[in-house]
Scaffold this motif. Structure first.
Motif, PDB file in Angstrom:
ATOM      1  N   UNK A 166      34.048  43.637  40.385  1.00 12.63           N
ATOM      2  CA  UNK A 166      33.283  43.854  39.154  1.00 12.63           C
ATOM      3  C   UNK A 166      32.986  42.499  38.534  1.00 12.63           C
ATOM      4  N   UNK A 167      31.716  42.116  38.540  1.00 14.43           N
ATOM      5  CA  UNK A 167      31.344  40.806  38.022  1.00 14.43           C
ATOM      6  C   UNK A 167      31.093  40.822  36.515  1.00 14.43           C
ATOM      7  N   UNK A 168      30.940  42.001  35.946  1.00 16.40           N
ATOM      8  CA  UNK A 168      30.627  42.108  34.527  1.00 16.40           C
ATOM      9  C   UNK A 168      31.863  42.171  33.655  1.00 16.40           C
ATOM     10  N   UNK A 169      31.625  42.503  32.382  1.00 17.29           N
ATOM     11  CA  UNK A 169      32.721  42.590  31.428  1.00 17.29           C
ATOM     12  C   UNK A 169      33.356  43.971  31.453  1.00 17.29           C
ATOM     13  N   UNK A 170      34.575  44.043  30.935  1.00 16.32           N
ATOM     14  CA  UNK A 170      35.286  45.308  30.764  1.00 16.32           C
ATOM     15  C   UNK A 170      36.109  45.213  29.493  1.00 16.32           C
ATOM     16  N   UNK A 171      36.429  46.349  28.923  1.00 19.39           N
ATOM     17  CA  UNK A 171      37.249  46.334  27.714  1.00 19.39           C
ATOM     18  C   UNK A 171      38.578  45.636  27.965  1.00 19.39           C
ATOM     19  N   UNK A 172      39.140  45.886  29.164  1.00 22.07           N
ATOM     20  CA  UNK A 172      40.425  45.290  29.531  1.00 22.07           C
ATOM     21  C   UNK A 172      40.298  44.757  30.952  1.00 22.07           C
ATOM     22  N   UNK A 173      40.609  43.489  31.144  1.00 19.81           N
ATOM     23  CA  UNK A 173      40.605  42.888  32.480  1.00 19.81           C
ATOM     24  C   UNK A 173      41.969  42.270  32.744  1.00 19.81           C
ATOM     25  N   UNK A 174      42.601  42.672  33.837  1.00 16.09           N
ATOM     26  CA  UNK A 174      43.852  42.082  34.278  1.00 16.09           C
ATOM     27  C   UNK A 174      43.577  41.273  35.534  1.00 16.09           C
ATOM     28  N   UNK A 175      43.970  40.010  35.518  1.00 21.47           N
ATOM     29  CA  UNK A 175      43.722  39.117  36.641  1.00 21.47           C
ATOM     30  C   UNK A 175      45.064  38.661  37.210  1.00 21.47           C
ATOM     31  N   UNK A 176      45.323  39.005  38.461  1.00 20.31           N
ATOM     32  CA  UNK A 176      46.577  38.610  39.091  1.00 20.31           C
ATOM     33  C   UNK A 176      46.574  37.118  39.396  1.00 20.31           C
ATOM     34  N   UNK A 177      47.691  36.461  39.096  1.00 17.56           N
ATOM     35  CA  UNK A 177      47.891  35.058  39.427  1.00 17.56           C
ATOM     36  C   UNK A 177      49.274  34.919  40.059  1.00 17.56           C
ATOM     37  N   UNK A 178      49.586  33.733  40.492  1.00 14.16           N
ATOM     38  CA  UNK A 178      50.907  33.481  41.076  1.00 14.16           C
ATOM     39  C   UNK A 178      52.013  33.643  40.042  1.00 14.16           C
ATOM     40  N   UNK A 179      51.669  33.564  38.753  1.00 12.64           N
ATOM     41  CA  UNK A 179      52.666  33.668  37.677  1.00 12.64           C
ATOM     42  C   UNK A 179      52.707  35.042  37.018  1.00 12.64           C
ATOM     43  N   UNK A 180      51.907  35.975  37.479  1.00 14.56           N
ATOM     44  CA  UNK A 180      51.843  37.291  36.862  1.00 14.56           C
ATOM     45  C   UNK A 180      50.404  37.664  36.574  1.00 14.56           C
ATOM     46  N   UNK A 181      50.185  38.540  35.593  1.00 14.24           N
ATOM     47  CA  UNK A 181      48.834  38.999  35.263  1.00 14.24           C
ATOM     48  C   UNK A 181      48.351  38.359  33.966  1.00 14.24           C
ATOM     49  N   UNK A 182      47.128  37.837  34.003  1.00 13.46           N
ATOM     50  CA  UNK A 182      46.463  37.359  32.794  1.00 13.46           C
ATOM     51  C   UNK A 182      45.633  38.488  32.217  1.00 13.46           C
ATOM     52  N   UNK A 183      45.628  38.593  30.889  1.00 11.35           N
ATOM     53  CA  UNK A 183      44.927  39.674  30.199  1.00 11.35           C
ATOM     54  C   UNK A 183      43.725  39.129  29.439  1.00 11.35           C
ATOM     55  N   UNK A 184      42.548  39.682  29.759  1.00 14.17           N
ATOM     56  CA  UNK A 184      41.306  39.357  29.056  1.00 14.17           C
ATOM     57  C   UNK A 184      40.829  40.626  28.369  1.00 14.17           C
ATOM     58  N   UNK A 185      40.494  40.521  27.092  1.00 13.65           N
ATOM     59  CA  UNK A 185      39.949  41.682  26.376  1.00 13.65           C
ATOM     60  C   UNK A 185      38.462  41.469  26.129  1.00 13.65           C
ATOM     61  N   UNK A 186      37.691  42.509  26.381  1.00 10.11           N
ATOM     62  CA  UNK A 186      36.234  42.483  26.171  1.00 10.11           C
ATOM     63  C   UNK A 186      35.604  41.277  26.856  1.00 10.11           C
TER      64      UNK A 186
END
Length: 386
Positions: free
Chosen positions: A338-358
């Protein structure tokens, strides 16, 4: 966020992409449609030459997973027999076309798609890998929210128009002018908007580029249709594919009814002419199923770039996402699903999940390094309950 390897190209059938579970072989159905024999044939090929898993992508394509170097040649032979193979990888890469699934027998959609496919094959256009076309020529537009750079649409009165993505208005055209005008817009973009082999139409226009007078228009496109959902339509039965992946057995069951399949960019498939909802493992048949609000890429261990099993987390969180929200779980910063935006985006990294809102995977996180189990035990953190 941690960096990920950007390939700079998309997989095809002739030029597959290595992944954690083998080669990914992408098939682009001509006209956005598979007849029943082709669908059944793809199910057989996925079972014989892959690991049996088939992705349904946001570009209305299918991807056979788990293909080996040895089995790839046999798979190509099978695709050729099903008439699902382009002459070469260059022509295949140009044929990036979304087609509305809501066409009716006797309208111009399939003829426009075939003409555009042939024109692209005959052209010498060196298009960026993500550059795409949309044929959205119904009374209302259904592909407006999906990525495309040149669009063939209709106006409110039913006339055809060609519109560059990023331009509010399009140029009115006759049926005989539509494809030629679409290619003329693409040629202008190649000449003025491509840098280092990359570029998108909307970004080019937003930067101040102006279409030539001959390609500008003053025609407003038809209104946008409400988002499609699983259910029965005049054209057939629309079913969702959970997390965009189905098994060869499910595809075979879908094709066994003798109905053609129309692909969509919404990770849904329309079973042409079917008057009852199909039932098979991995299919979503309810219009408001929570799984429809969740997008997840292949994730680990299927993808080499992924830092986590995205789909397991997405499945665990689906019921906690509000009806008006959307959750995107990405295995890395690339955001392939999904290249677009979402209300909640979780991105997996080596340190855990990063949280992006909107936002998207490219935006700054509000929280970093979240633990998977902590997210599942307290999903309120996703909505701002931290």
């Amino acid at each position: 966020m941690s960096a990920a390897s950007v390939k700079g190209w998309c997989p095809g059938a002739i030029r597959p992409m290595p992944s954690g579970d083998g080669l990914v072989v992408r098939i682009r159905p001509f006209g956005g449609r598979l007849d029943a024999a082709q669908a059944a044939g793809l199910a057989d090929l996925a079972e014989r030459h892959g690991n049996g898993l088939i992705d349904v992508t946001s570009r209305a394509n299918l991807q056979i997973r788990g293909v080996s170097d040895t089995s790839h040649r046999l798979l190509l032979d099978g695709l050729a027999q099903l008439t699902l193979l382009d002459p070469d990888a260059v022509i295949e890469s140009r044929r990036n076309i979304l087609v509305t699934p809501f066409w009716r027998d006797g309208d111009e959609t399939q003829a426009l798609a075939a003409e555009l496919e042939e024109a692209l094959a005959d052209s010498m256009l060196e298009l960026p890998v993500k550059f795409g076309f949309a044929i959205d020529d119904g009374k209302s537009r259904v592909l407006a929210g999906n990525s495309a750079d040149v669009r063939i649409e209709r106006d409110a009165a039913g006339g055809l128009l060609v519109r560059a993505e990023g331009a509010r208005l399009g140029r009115s055209v006759t049926r005989g002018e539509a494809v030629a005008t679409a290619l003329a817009v693409a040629r202008w973009f190649v000449a003025s908007g491509v840098k280092n082999g990359r570029g998108r139409m909307a970004t080019h226009l937003a930067s101040g580029a102006k279409l030539p007078e001959a390609l500008r228009g003053e025609t407003e496109p038809a209104p946008i249709m409400a988002a499609a959902r699983p259910g029965l339509y005049p054209q057939g039965a629309m079913v969702g594919v959970a997390f965009g992946q189905l098994s060869h057995a499910t595809l075979r069951q879908l094709s066994g009814c003798g109905h053609a399949l129309r692909m969509t960019p919404w990770r849904m498939v329309l079973s042409e002419g079917k008057r009852t909802m199909p039932s098979a493992p991995g299919l979503i048949t309810e219009p408001y199923d929570p799984a429809l609000r969740v997008i997840a890429c292949s994730g680990a261990p299927r993808c080499r770039e992924a830092h986590a099993d995205t789909r397991a987390l997405a499945a665990a969180l689906a019921h906690n996402i509000g009806a008006a929200a959307q959750l995107h779980v990405s295995g890395c910063v690339k955001g392939c699903a999904h290249s677009g935006t979402a209300a909640i985006t979780l991105v997996a990294t080596a340190q855990g999940f990063d949280l992006v809102r909107s936002g998207s995977t490219r935006d700054e996180p509000v929280l970093r390094g979240l633990d998977r189990d902590d997210i599942i035990s307290d999903p309120s953190v996703l909505m701002g309950g931290n």
